[in-house]
Write a protein that holds these residues in place. Structure first.
Motif: not given
Length: 145
Positions: A81-92
């Protein structure tokens, strides 16, 4: 919202938008540990001169950047996930089930994306002089007097 962000399956982001994740991330890590390590190293190489070349960018979806598909969600599951907001969707825990569903089922993504776009298209629509269609999505239009 998770479905709408799936639009990132097409397009790119400038290095300045994620440079904080690949250069001097913390005292213990040069890059964000949420990144796949090989991906992070490639981004660091790609964006090495981003301050001198502000147009430097990377595809949001490294595998199928010009195809509207569900690969973006599969990438998120693999630390791409390039952007932190994108990658955060996997951890939330609130959004991860949607990421997993869309990664496993492209049709589910397509259906939810279409429905979400329809809802968004009529949300607080501005008309006449109250609204402005942007020429570039990342900038306000300059006022013409």
């Amino acid at each position: 919202m998770v479905a709408l962000v799936g639009a990132h399956t097409i397009g790119f982001s400038h290095c300045k938008e994620f440079s904080n994740r690949i250069f001097n991330f913390s005292k213990t890590s040069e890059f964000d540990p949420a990144y796949n390590p090989v991906f992070a190293q490639r981004l660091r190489k790609l964006c090495a001169n981003y301050t001198k070349s502000p147009a430097m960018s990377a595809f949001n979806d490294v595998y199928t950047p010009a195809k509207f598909d569900n690969m973006y969600y599969k990438n998120l599951q693999n630390g791409l996930g390039l952007l932190s907001s994108d990658q955060a969707m996997v951890t939330d825990n609130r959004t991860k089930p949607f990421v997993d569903r869309f990664a496993a089922n492209e049709t589910a993504f397509f259906d939810m994306f279409a429905r979400s776009m329809e809802k968004l298209s009529v949300y607080k629509v501005k008309e006449n002089n109250d609204g402005d269609v942007r020429r570039r999505c990342d900038q306000f239009n300059t006022l013409q007097v």
